[in-house]
Design a protein around this motif. Structure first.
Motif, PDB file in Angstrom:
ATOM      1  N   LEU A 102     -44.031 -12.329  21.672  1.00 24.19           N
ATOM      2  CA  LEU A 102     -43.384 -12.458  20.370  1.00 24.19           C
ATOM      3  C   LEU A 102     -42.025 -11.771  20.391  1.00 24.19           C
ATOM      4  O   LEU A 102     -41.881 -10.682  20.974  1.00 24.19           O
ATOM      5  N   GLY A 103     -41.047 -12.393  19.737  1.00 24.56           N
ATOM      6  CA  GLY A 103     -39.718 -11.802  19.677  1.00 24.56           C
ATOM      7  C   GLY A 103     -38.888 -12.419  18.573  1.00 24.56           C
ATOM      8  O   GLY A 103     -39.236 -13.468  18.021  1.00 24.56           O
ATOM      9  N   VAL A 104     -37.774 -11.775  18.254  1.00 24.39           N
ATOM     10  CA  VAL A 104     -36.894 -12.263  17.195  1.00 24.39           C
ATOM     11  C   VAL A 104     -35.987 -13.362  17.738  1.00 24.39           C
ATOM     12  O   VAL A 104     -35.772 -13.482  18.945  1.00 24.39           O
ATOM     13  N   THR A 105     -35.454 -14.154  16.841  1.00 23.33           N
ATOM     14  CA  THR A 105     -34.473 -15.174  17.223  1.00 23.33           C
ATOM     15  C   THR A 105     -33.289 -14.511  17.920  1.00 23.33           C
ATOM     16  O   THR A 105     -32.678 -13.573  17.392  1.00 23.33           O
ATOM     17  N   GLY A 106     -32.988 -14.974  19.130  1.00 24.86           N
ATOM     18  CA  GLY A 106     -31.864 -14.439  19.887  1.00 24.86           C
ATOM     19  C   GLY A 106     -32.153 -13.128  20.583  1.00 24.86           C
ATOM     20  O   GLY A 106     -31.257 -12.544  21.191  1.00 24.86           O
ATOM     21  N   GLY A 107     -33.387 -12.668  20.529  1.00 22.08           N
ATOM     22  CA  GLY A 107     -33.734 -11.387  21.133  1.00 22.08           C
ATOM     23  C   GLY A 107     -34.198 -11.517  22.570  1.00 22.08           C
ATOM     24  O   GLY A 107     -34.099 -12.585  23.201  1.00 22.08           O
ATOM     25  N   HIS A 108     -34.753 -10.436  23.088  1.00 19.32           N
ATOM     26  CA  HIS A 108     -35.143 -10.379  24.495  1.00 19.32           C
ATOM     27  C   HIS A 108     -36.215 -11.412  24.830  1.00 19.32           C
ATOM     28  O   HIS A 108     -36.243 -11.937  25.935  1.00 19.32           O
ATOM     29  N   CYS A 109     -37.108 -11.711  23.919  1.00 20.04           N
ATOM     30  CA  CYS A 109     -38.187 -12.664  24.198  1.00 20.04           C
ATOM     31  C   CYS A 109     -37.853 -14.082  23.760  1.00 20.04           C
ATOM     32  O   CYS A 109     -38.730 -14.947  23.755  1.00 20.04           O
ATOM     33  N   ASP A 110     -36.611 -14.316  23.407  1.00 21.70           N
ATOM     34  CA  ASP A 110     -36.125 -15.679  23.190  1.00 21.70           C
ATOM     35  C   ASP A 110     -35.403 -16.109  24.466  1.00 21.70           C
ATOM     36  O   ASP A 110     -35.270 -15.323  25.417  1.00 21.70           O
ATOM     37  N   ASN A 111     -34.955 -17.339  24.525  1.00 21.30           N
ATOM     38  CA  ASN A 111     -34.160 -17.830  25.651  1.00 21.30           C
ATOM     39  C   ASN A 111     -32.751 -18.110  25.139  1.00 21.30           C
ATOM     40  O   ASN A 111     -32.531 -19.057  24.386  1.00 21.30           O
ATOM     41  N   ASN A 112     -31.802 -17.274  25.563  1.00 17.86           N
ATOM     42  CA  ASN A 112     -30.432 -17.366  25.060  1.00 17.86           C
ATOM     43  C   ASN A 112     -29.475 -18.006  26.064  1.00 17.86           C
ATOM     44  O   ASN A 112     -28.259 -17.868  25.934  1.00 17.86           O
ATOM     45  N   ARG A 113     -30.004 -18.709  27.039  1.00 15.73           N
ATOM     46  CA  ARG A 113     -29.164 -19.241  28.108  1.00 15.73           C
ATOM     47  C   ARG A 113     -28.855 -20.729  27.957  1.00 15.73           C
ATOM     48  O   ARG A 113     -28.212 -21.326  28.812  1.00 15.73           O
ATOM     49  N   LEU A 114     -29.326 -21.330  26.876  1.00 14.64           N
ATOM     50  CA  LEU A 114     -29.114 -22.763  26.669  1.00 14.64           C
ATOM     51  C   LEU A 114     -28.130 -22.992  25.536  1.00 14.64           C
ATOM     52  O   LEU A 114     -28.034 -22.181  24.610  1.00 14.64           O
ATOM     53  N   PRO A 115     -27.396 -24.105  25.542  1.00 14.48           N
ATOM     54  CA  PRO A 115     -26.387 -24.354  24.510  1.00 14.48           C
ATOM     55  C   PRO A 115     -27.034 -24.643  23.157  1.00 14.48           C
ATOM     56  O   PRO A 115     -28.167 -25.136  23.080  1.00 14.48           O
ATOM     57  N   PRO A 116     -26.322 -24.357  22.063  1.00 13.13           N
ATOM     58  CA  PRO A 116     -26.909 -24.499  20.723  1.00 13.13           C
ATOM     59  C   PRO A 116     -27.306 -25.925  20.374  1.00 13.13           C
ATOM     60  O   PRO A 116     -28.229 -26.135  19.582  1.00 13.13           O
ATOM     61  N   GLU A 117     -26.638 -26.904  20.969  1.00 11.11           N
ATOM     62  CA  GLU A 117     -26.965 -28.285  20.609  1.00 11.11           C
ATOM     63  C   GLU A 117     -28.375 -28.688  21.057  1.00 11.11           C
ATOM     64  O   GLU A 117     -28.943 -29.662  20.555  1.00 11.11           O
ATOM     65  N   LEU A 118     -28.960 -27.923  21.977  1.00 11.50           N
ATOM     66  CA  LEU A 118     -30.343 -28.203  22.378  1.00 11.50           C
ATOM     67  C   LEU A 118     -31.350 -27.640  21.374  1.00 11.50           C
ATOM     68  O   LEU A 118     -32.529 -28.004  21.405  1.00 11.50           O
ATOM     69  N   ASN A 119     -30.881 -26.735  20.515  1.00 16.22           N
ATOM     70  CA  ASN A 119     -31.722 -26.181  19.446  1.00 16.22           C
ATOM     71  C   ASN A 119     -33.049 -25.645  19.991  1.00 16.22           C
ATOM     72  O   ASN A 119     -34.124 -25.880  19.434  1.00 16.22           O
ATOM     73  N   TYR A 120     -32.971 -24.923  21.115  1.00 18.42           N
ATOM     74  CA  TYR A 120     -34.183 -24.416  21.765  1.00 18.42           C
ATOM     75  C   TYR A 120     -34.468 -22.977  21.348  1.00 18.42           C
ATOM     76  O   TYR A 120     -33.559 -22.160  21.234  1.00 18.42           O
ATOM     77  N   ARG A 121     -35.723 -22.694  21.118  1.00 25.75           N
ATOM     78  CA  ARG A 121     -36.165 -21.309  20.932  1.00 25.75           C
ATOM     79  C   ARG A 121     -37.470 -21.125  21.680  1.00 25.75           C
ATOM     80  O   ARG A 121     -38.271 -22.060  21.805  1.00 25.75           O
ATOM     81  N   ALA A 122     -37.675 -19.938  22.200  1.00 20.33           N
ATOM     82  CA  ALA A 122     -38.878 -19.664  22.980  1.00 20.33           C
ATOM     83  C   ALA A 122     -40.129 -19.777  22.109  1.00 20.33           C
ATOM     84  O   ALA A 122     -40.075 -19.631  20.883  1.00 20.33           O
ATOM     85  N   GLU A 123     -41.254 -20.047  22.754  1.00 24.41           N
ATOM     86  CA  GLU A 123     -42.509 -20.293  22.046  1.00 24.41           C
ATOM     87  C   GLU A 123     -42.936 -19.134  21.155  1.00 24.41           C
ATOM     88  O   GLU A 123     -43.580 -19.334  20.132  1.00 24.41           O
ATOM     89  N   GLY A 124     -42.597 -17.916  21.551  1.00 25.21           N
ATOM     90  CA  GLY A 124     -43.091 -16.753  20.823  1.00 25.21           C
ATOM     91  C   GLY A 124     -42.178 -16.251  19.718  1.00 25.21           C
ATOM     92  O   GLY A 124     -42.465 -15.224  19.097  1.00 25.21           O
ATOM     93  N   VAL A 125     -41.074 -16.931  19.454  1.00 24.27           N
ATOM     94  CA  VAL A 125     -40.124 -16.455  18.448  1.00 24.27           C
ATOM     95  C   VAL A 125     -40.733 -16.552  17.052  1.00 24.27           C
ATOM     96  O   VAL A 125     -41.276 -17.592  16.654  1.00 24.27           O
TER      97      VAL A 125
END
Length: 412
Positions: free
Chosen positions: A147-170
């Motif tokens: 579990l993690g916050v949006t844009g935090g350590h447990c999110d994935n911040n390496r993809l461009p915003p147009e993909l609208n991706y967030r990690a499963e635990g956010v």
């Protein structure tokens, strides 16, 4: 796969020495009797006669110890592969890698692992496969997605915003984190992990900065505890460490920037600390060739010395400490190399061994079944060729591994 035949009526493991990890005493000429995967007695002589379907394992001059336990691993992650390549691994591919690394770690003498964080519930599937006998591996406590916050350590911040991706635990907000805990439990998690602060290997986070608020952490931990699960909090930074302790996290991972107040809080709450003080040299030596970004290498350089200083302070303060290596940052199967670092930075050899046996069992609330060689405990047994109280590095070369009465490794 297992080398022993589970159809044996009784098994007897004989060796010159055995370490009682509860008190540091070395027992001589030991015979451990085992039935149906459980230790039924510890003595000094074999029965006068053995039945035809009994098994005798004579390990000669070896020393017996309980199977080791690592409380912080990530079995789906391979540090020898460039990080960008790992993003392309599918969930089935991750599960297969996890099975390989689990077996490798078992053969290194670790009969119990806590995997705290993996995508797509892959390690939960592995745990179930191990329990069903489909594949060999350690006992697993497996969290789902961290579990993690949006844009935090447990999110994935390496993809461009147009993909609208967030990690499963956010999950953001108290009710959202409760829902995410419930979701993890729904799909089989028997542990929960959340990121209280930034981390070394994420993009755009600072290791010392708190991510979840106190209110969010309180809700998250309370929800997990309602369902009987233990909670691990990734926390490097001072405020995040203290907030996680106050929230009731069962263990805090990394604990790099703990201060005097944090030490007092950990003492008061009985919080377990899991501090991965081995992997720095591997990261700084091989990280660049394995695709670790300079941002992340710089964070490792900043945090590693402070983390080891904090480890020494925690030992001096007598805090609850368990063995946790963050295996995945260095190659799986090298877990025992951390023992020497723990002794170098303040633990006695016995304290280091206890962190990976009786202490880890207490964290898992399994202290009545795991963590020591005693009657009615699981027959999780390893053997080494020397005395780890005299030279802790002998744990890096385990000659014999038994889990639940089945042999997975024999001396050559």
């Amino acid at each position: 796969m297992a080398l022993a035949n589970p159809a044996y009526s009784s098994t007897y493991v004989k060796a010159d020495k055995m370490l009682d990890v509860t008190n540091g005493k070395v027992l001589n000429n030991v015979v451990i009797s085992i039935d149906e995967g459980v230790i039924t007695g510890i003595g000094h002589t074999l029965p006068n006669t053995l039945d035809a379907d009994d098994q005798l394992i004579d390990l000669g001059n070896k020393m017996l110890l309980p199977g080791l336990m690592d409380m912080h691993v990530h079995l789906t992650s391979d540090p020898t592969v460039p990080r960008v390549q790992r993003f392309s691994d599918s969930a089935p591919r991750k599960a297969i890698k996890a099975a390989y690394f689990a077996h490798k770690t078992l053969l290194a003498g670790f009969t119990t692992l806590r995997n705290i964080g993996a995508t797509s519930y892959s390690v939960i599937a592995l745990r179930d496969g191990i329990e069903a006998g489909d594949v060999p591996g350690p006992r697993l406590w497996a969290a789902g997605p961290s579990l993690g916050v949006t844009g935090g350590h447990c999110d994935n911040n390496r993809l461009p915003p147009e993909l609208n991706y967030r990690a499963e635990g956010v999950a953001d907000g108290p009710w959202a984190v409760r829902a995410k805990v419930r979701e993890n439990i729904k799909y089989g998690a028997n542990a929960i992990k959340f990121c209280a602060t930034g981390g070394v290997f994420s993009k755009g986070t600072k290791v010392g900065v708190q991510q979840y608020s106190q209110e969010e952490m309180n809700a998250l931990v309370e929800e997990a505890h309602l369902r009987g699960l233990t909670v691990a909090a990734h926390a490097h930074g001072t405020s995040g460490i203290k907030a996680a302790i106050i929230a009731g996290a069962d263990s805090v991972e990394h604990v790099s920037y703990i201060d005097d107040e944090g030490i007092k809080l950990a003492k008061k709450h009985g919080t377990w600390l899991s501090m991965d003080i081995y992997n720095t040299e591997y990261t700084l030596t091989y990280g660049e060739q394995n695709g670790v970004a300079e941002e992340n290498l710089n964070k490792e350089r900043q945090v590693s010395k402070r983390q080891r200083e904090s480890f020494s302070r925690a030992v001096d303060a007598g805090l609850n400490m368990v063995f946790g290596t963050d295996a995945s940052i260095y190659p799986h199967g090298d877990n025992a190399k951390q023992f020497s670092r723990m002794v170098e930075y303040g633990m006695t050899p016995l304290q280091a061994i206890q962190s990976a046996t009786i202490n880890a069992a207490k964290l898992l609330r399994a202290e009545a079944q795991l963590g020591q060689l005693s009657t009615n405990f699981a027959a999780d047994i390893i053997a080494v060729g020397g005395n780890p109280l005299e030279d802790i590095s002998v744990l890096e070369q385990v000659d014999f591994v038994m889990k639940a009465g089945q042999v997975y490794k024999q001396p050559q």
